[in-house]
Design a protein around this motif. Structure first.
Motif, short mmCIF file in Angstrom:
data_model
loop_
_atom_site.label_atom_id
_atom_site.label_comp_id
_atom_site.label_asym_id
_atom_site.label_seq_id
_atom_site.Cartn_x
_atom_site.Cartn_y
_atom_site.Cartn_z
N TYR A 1 0.82 -1.21 0.00
CA TYR A 1 0.00 0.00 0.00
C TYR A 1 0.85 1.26 0.00
O TYR A 1 0.44 2.26 -0.58
N VAL A 2 2.02 1.21 0.62
CA VAL A 2 2.94 2.35 0.53
C VAL A 2 3.35 2.53 -0.93
O VAL A 2 3.36 3.65 -1.45
N ALA A 3 3.67 1.42 -1.60
CA ALA A 3 4.06 1.50 -3.01
C ALA A 3 2.91 2.02 -3.88
O ALA A 3 3.13 2.86 -4.76
N PHE A 4 1.69 1.54 -3.63
CA PHE A 4 0.55 2.00 -4.42
C PHE A 4 0.25 3.48 -4.18
O PHE A 4 -0.10 4.21 -5.10
N SER A 5 0.39 3.93 -2.94
CA SER A 5 0.16 5.34 -2.64
C SER A 5 1.18 6.22 -3.36
O SER A 5 0.83 7.22 -3.97
N ARG A 6 2.42 5.82 -3.29
CA ARG A 6 3.48 6.61 -3.96
C ARG A 6 3.31 6.55 -5.47
O ARG A 6 3.53 7.54 -6.17
N LEU A 7 2.91 5.38 -5.99
CA LEU A 7 2.71 5.26 -7.42
C LEU A 7 1.58 6.17 -7.90
O LEU A 7 1.69 6.79 -8.96
N SER A 8 0.52 6.28 -7.13
CA SER A 8 -0.58 7.15 -7.55
C SER A 8 -0.15 8.61 -7.54
O SER A 8 -0.55 9.38 -8.42
N VAL B 1 2.03 8.99 -10.75
CA VAL B 1 1.20 8.99 -11.96
C VAL B 1 0.43 10.31 -12.05
O VAL B 1 0.27 10.88 -13.14
N GLY B 2 -0.03 10.83 -10.92
CA GLY B 2 -0.71 12.13 -10.93
C GLY B 2 0.21 13.26 -11.36
O GLY B 2 -0.20 14.15 -12.13
N ALA B 3 1.45 13.22 -10.91
CA ALA B 3 2.40 14.27 -11.30
C ALA B 3 2.73 14.19 -12.79
O ALA B 3 2.76 15.21 -13.49
N VAL B 4 2.97 12.98 -13.29
CA VAL B 4 3.27 12.82 -14.72
C VAL B 4 2.07 13.20 -15.56
O VAL B 4 2.20 13.87 -16.60
N SER B 5 0.89 12.83 -15.12
CA SER B 5 -0.33 13.20 -15.84
C SER B 5 -0.50 14.72 -15.87
O SER B 5 -0.91 15.28 -16.89
N PHE C 1 -6.87 18.77 -14.85
CA PHE C 1 -6.78 19.11 -13.44
C PHE C 1 -7.60 18.13 -12.59
O PHE C 1 -7.15 17.71 -11.53
N GLY C 2 -8.76 17.75 -13.08
CA GLY C 2 -9.58 16.78 -12.36
C GLY C 2 -8.90 15.42 -12.26
O GLY C 2 -8.98 14.75 -11.22
N ALA C 3 -8.23 15.00 -13.32
CA ALA C 3 -7.52 13.72 -13.29
C ALA C 3 -6.38 13.75 -12.28
O ALA C 3 -6.19 12.80 -11.51
N CYS C 4 -5.62 14.84 -12.25
CA CYS C 4 -4.52 14.96 -11.29
C CYS C 4 -5.06 15.01 -9.86
O CYS C 4 -4.50 14.38 -8.95
N LEU C 5 -6.13 15.73 -9.65
CA LEU C 5 -6.74 15.81 -8.33
C LEU C 5 -7.27 14.46 -7.88
O LEU C 5 -7.10 14.07 -6.72
N PHE C 6 -7.88 13.71 -8.80
CA PHE C 6 -8.38 12.38 -8.48
C PHE C 6 -7.25 11.44 -8.07
O PHE C 6 -7.35 10.72 -7.08
N LEU C 7 -6.17 11.43 -8.81
CA LEU C 7 -5.05 10.54 -8.50
C LEU C 7 -4.40 10.91 -7.17
O LEU C 7 -4.00 10.04 -6.39
N SER C 8 -4.29 12.19 -6.88
CA SER C 8 -3.74 12.60 -5.59
C SER C 8 -4.66 12.22 -4.45
O SER C 8 -4.21 11.80 -3.39
N THR C 9 -5.95 12.34 -4.68
CA THR C 9 -6.92 11.96 -3.65
C THR C 9 -6.90 10.46 -3.40
O THR C 9 -7.01 10.02 -2.25
N ILE C 10 -6.71 9.67 -4.44
CA ILE C 10 -6.60 8.22 -4.27
C ILE C 10 -5.39 7.87 -3.43
O ILE C 10 -5.44 6.99 -2.57
N GLY C 11 -4.27 8.56 -3.66
CA GLY C 11 -3.07 8.31 -2.85
C GLY C 11 -3.32 8.63 -1.38
O GLY C 11 -2.92 7.88 -0.49
N LEU C 12 -3.97 9.74 -1.11
CA LEU C 12 -4.29 10.11 0.27
C LEU C 12 -5.29 9.12 0.88
O LEU C 12 -5.18 8.76 2.05
N LEU D 1 -6.67 5.01 4.61
CA LEU D 1 -7.49 3.83 4.85
C LEU D 1 -6.71 2.71 5.53
O LEU D 1 -7.21 2.05 6.44
N PHE D 2 -5.49 2.54 5.13
CA PHE D 2 -4.70 1.44 5.67
C PHE D 2 -3.68 1.89 6.69
O PHE D 2 -2.83 1.10 7.11
N GLY D 3 -3.75 3.12 7.14
CA GLY D 3 -2.86 3.60 8.19
C GLY D 3 -1.40 3.66 7.79
O GLY D 3 -0.53 3.47 8.62
N VAL D 4 -1.16 3.92 6.53
CA VAL D 4 0.21 3.99 6.03
C VAL D 4 0.65 5.44 6.09
O VAL D 4 -0.03 6.31 5.55
#
Length: 107
Positions: free
Chosen positions: A44-51, A54-58, A85-96, A101-104
């Motif tokens: 989950y740490v890896a998935f959070s960082r990956l999102s 991906v948001g920054a590259v997007s 902007f909505g796509a970047c905001l969505f990906l950042s929100t998914i990371g948060l 959710l998993f206390g990471v």
């Protein structure tokens, strides 16, 4: 006779409680659950960082695309700006969301 039964029963209960406490300290499967929990936390740490990445590259690609369209003379780019902007905001929100959710902890 009564005191002998009392001591016998109390001794038996004492041994039963002492043995049940030692058994309850390490039930089977606890170490496996701890191992799986640590592995899942790493994922989950890896998935959070990956999102976040991906948001920054997007965001960078979207900014370049909007800039290119602006330079080519297409001045109706409001929809593109909002969608990128909505796509970047969505990906950042998914990371948060994943980190919360998993206390990471966030990096």
């Amino acid at each position: 006779m009564r005191t002998r039964q009392y001591f016998l029963v109390s001794g038996f209960l004492f041994l039963l409680l002492a043995s049940s406490e030692s058994i309850a300290q390490s039930p089977p499967g606890v170490s496996e659950f701890n191992t799986v929990e640590n592995d899942m936390e790493k994922f989950y740490v890896a998935f959070s960082r990956l999102s976040f990445v991906v948001g920054a590259v997007s965001g960078l690609l979207g900014g370049l695309r909007v800039y290119n369209n602006w330079q080519m003379g297409r001045h109706h780019i409001d929809v593109q700006v909002i969608s990128w902007f909505g796509a970047c905001l969505f990906l950042s929100t998914i990371g948060l969301f994943l980190s919360g959710l998993f206390g990471v902890p966030l990096p």
